[in-house]
Design an enzyme around this catalytic site. Structure first.
Site, PDB file in Angstrom:
ATOM      1  N   LYS A  37       0.860  -1.197   0.000  1.00  0.00           N
ATOM      2  CA  LYS A  37       0.000   0.000   0.000  1.00  0.00           C
ATOM      3  C   LYS A  37       0.883   1.229   0.000  1.00  0.00           C
ATOM      4  O   LYS A  37       1.802   1.325   0.814  1.00  0.00           O
ATOM      5  CB  LYS A  37      -0.884  -0.041   1.259  1.00  0.00           C
ATOM      6  CG  LYS A  37      -1.503   1.255   1.664  1.00  0.00           C
ATOM      7  CD  LYS A  37      -1.301   1.596   3.148  1.00  0.00           C
ATOM      8  CE  LYS A  37       0.092   1.972   3.481  1.00  0.00           C
ATOM      9  NZ  LYS A  37       0.276   2.748   4.725  1.00  0.00           N
ATOM     10  N   ASP A  63      -4.873   1.063   9.060  1.00  0.00           N
ATOM     11  CA  ASP A  63      -4.675   0.835   7.624  1.00  0.00           C
ATOM     12  C   ASP A  63      -5.368  -0.425   7.114  1.00  0.00           C
ATOM     13  O   ASP A  63      -5.379  -0.682   5.908  1.00  0.00           O
ATOM     14  CB  ASP A  63      -3.176   0.654   7.334  1.00  0.00           C
ATOM     15  CG  ASP A  63      -2.461   1.979   7.181  1.00  0.00           C
ATOM     16  OD1 ASP A  63      -3.151   2.990   6.998  1.00  0.00           O
ATOM     17  OD2 ASP A  63      -1.215   1.969   7.246  1.00  0.00           O
TER      18      ASP A  63
HETATM   19  O1  C5P Z   1      -3.594   1.363  13.901  1.00  0.00           O
HETATM   20  P1  C5P Z   1      -2.119   1.158  13.857  1.00  0.00           P
HETATM   21  O2  C5P Z   1      -1.656   0.070  14.763  1.00  0.00           O
HETATM   22  O3  C5P Z   1      -1.570   1.030  12.473  1.00  0.00           O
HETATM   23  O4  C5P Z   1      -1.497   2.518  14.416  1.00  0.00           O
HETATM   24  C1  C5P Z   1      -0.250   2.571  15.052  1.00  0.00           C
HETATM   25  C2  C5P Z   1      -0.117   3.882  15.817  1.00  0.00           C
HETATM   26  O5  C5P Z   1      -0.056   4.989  14.909  1.00  0.00           O
HETATM   27  C3  C5P Z   1      -1.283   4.208  16.720  1.00  0.00           C
HETATM   28  O6  C5P Z   1      -1.129   3.619  17.977  1.00  0.00           O
HETATM   29  C4  C5P Z   1      -1.199   5.730  16.813  1.00  0.00           C
HETATM   30  O7  C5P Z   1      -0.198   6.106  17.733  1.00  0.00           O
HETATM   31  C5  C5P Z   1      -0.719   6.120  15.439  1.00  0.00           C
HETATM   32  N1  C5P Z   1      -1.823   6.514  14.532  1.00  0.00           N
HETATM   33  C6  C5P Z   1      -2.460   7.728  14.742  1.00  0.00           C
HETATM   34  N2  C5P Z   1      -3.496   8.086  13.917  1.00  0.00           N
HETATM   35  C7  C5P Z   1      -3.867   7.316  12.878  1.00  0.00           C
HETATM   36  C8  C5P Z   1      -3.220   6.090  12.626  1.00  0.00           C
HETATM   37  C9  C5P Z   1      -2.197   5.707  13.482  1.00  0.00           C
HETATM   38  O8  C5P Z   1      -2.143   8.467  15.670  1.00  0.00           O
HETATM   39  N3  C5P Z   1      -4.882   7.710  12.107  1.00  0.00           N
END
Ligand code: C5P
Length: 283
Positions: A9, A137
């Site tokens: 991606k 994601d």
């Molecule tokens: O959801 P994922 O595990 O991919 O996200 C990892 C970290 O990235 C989250 O814990 C957060 O700190 C940050 N994040 C964020 N806002 C988003 C996506 C991710 O702050 N929209």
């Protein structure tokens, strides 16, 4: 036996807005998928298991709870039954690198189980909700088509993007998305750019991208200065239109006029940087 692809991606742009009460940030991003990716094979078995192979398998060996297994268990919960499959994941993409990786694998796992699902039992909303619980994601990776995403990544709008010739480069650096967000200082904000429905030509898209950015590039660069070297090398290539980092990095992409230019650039960069992961690809 069922074989599915988990394509890389790429965030062609990524604008970050306010931090929300759930700790995530509002964001907007144009997401496209590459013709390189991880591969998953599912075979009938007596229980659920995962084997990991491929060039980047080693980076996942210490991980107790792989995204593939979390996705499979989530599907089993929706199905209210055991899903006994031996899953083999061929890890072709660098891990923790801003191009989906685990999210792509989780999205592809859900899609794979859906392919075998009795049609009258499919309630897509349940699976989309499951994707949302696995990571910001994962919903767009489950959707698997070029899209404009908003919210924390879970609002998905289809966006037509012409075929693009690209080179992807990772300098061998893993970055934690959380760490990169924590370093974020300057934000473009959301709602600044009108949501695009699609682009008629590559030139239209490049023009649009020119007024966008990846807000995570600066904080990622502060953690991994080698990203700067990757971007400089890409920008010095012939017939490059745009070089930028994807997601929270460290993988960067370069967009080229045509396949020959991308392949030529990839070969030259690979010969000069034998330790970098480099892929010439169509997005
Ligand atoms: O959801 P994922 O595990 O991919 O996200 C990892 C970290 O990235 C989250 O814990 C957060 O700190 C940050 N994040 C964020 N806002 C988003 C996506 C991710 O702050 N929209």
């Amino acid at each position: 036996m069922l074989r599915v692809r988990a394509p890389a991606k790429i965030n062609l742009c990524l604008h970050v807005g306010e931090r929300r009460s759930d700790g995530y940030h509002e964001l907007e991003s144009l997401v496209v998928f590459a013709d390189v990716g991880d591969d998953l094979v599912l075979e009938d078995a007596s229980d659920l298991s995962l084997a990991i192979e491929g060039p980047f398998a080693g980076a996942l060996s210490g991980e107790a709870d792989n995204m593939v297994l979390r996705a499979a268990r989530g599907v089993a919960k929706i199905a209210k039954r055991d899903l006994n499959k031996r899953i083999t994941l061929t890890k072709n993409l660098p891990v923790a690198s801003g191009i989906g990786g685990g999210s792509a694998d989780a999205g592809a796992t859900i899609r794979a189980f859906l392919l075998e699902w009795p049609r009258d039992e499919i309630k897509l909303a349940d699976f989309a909700a499951l994707a949302g619980t696995l990571g910001a994601d994962v919903p767009v990776c489950f959707f698997g088509q070029n899209a404009w995403i908003a919210g924390r990544g879970d609002e998905i709008y289809r966006c037509e993007v012409p075929e693009l010739h690209a080179v992807l480069i990772n300098p061998g650096t893993s970055l934690s998305t959380r760490d990169v967000f924590e370093r974020l200082k300057a934000r473009t904000g959301t709602g600044v750019i009108e949501r695009p429905d699609g682009f008629g030509s590559g030139a239209d898209l490049i023009e649009f991208l020119g007024v966008t950015r990846n807000d995570l590039e600066a904080p990622a660069l502060s953690l991994a200065p080698e990203i700067g070297a990757v971007l400089s090398v890409l920008r010095a290539c012939d017939r490059i239109r745009l070089a930028r980092m994807s997601g929270s990095g460290a993988t960067c992409f370069g967009l080229f006029d045509d396949a020959a230019s991308a392949e030529e650039a990839a070969a030259k960069i690979a010969s000069e940087n034998p330790n970098w992961w480099i892929a010439s690809t169509i997005l």
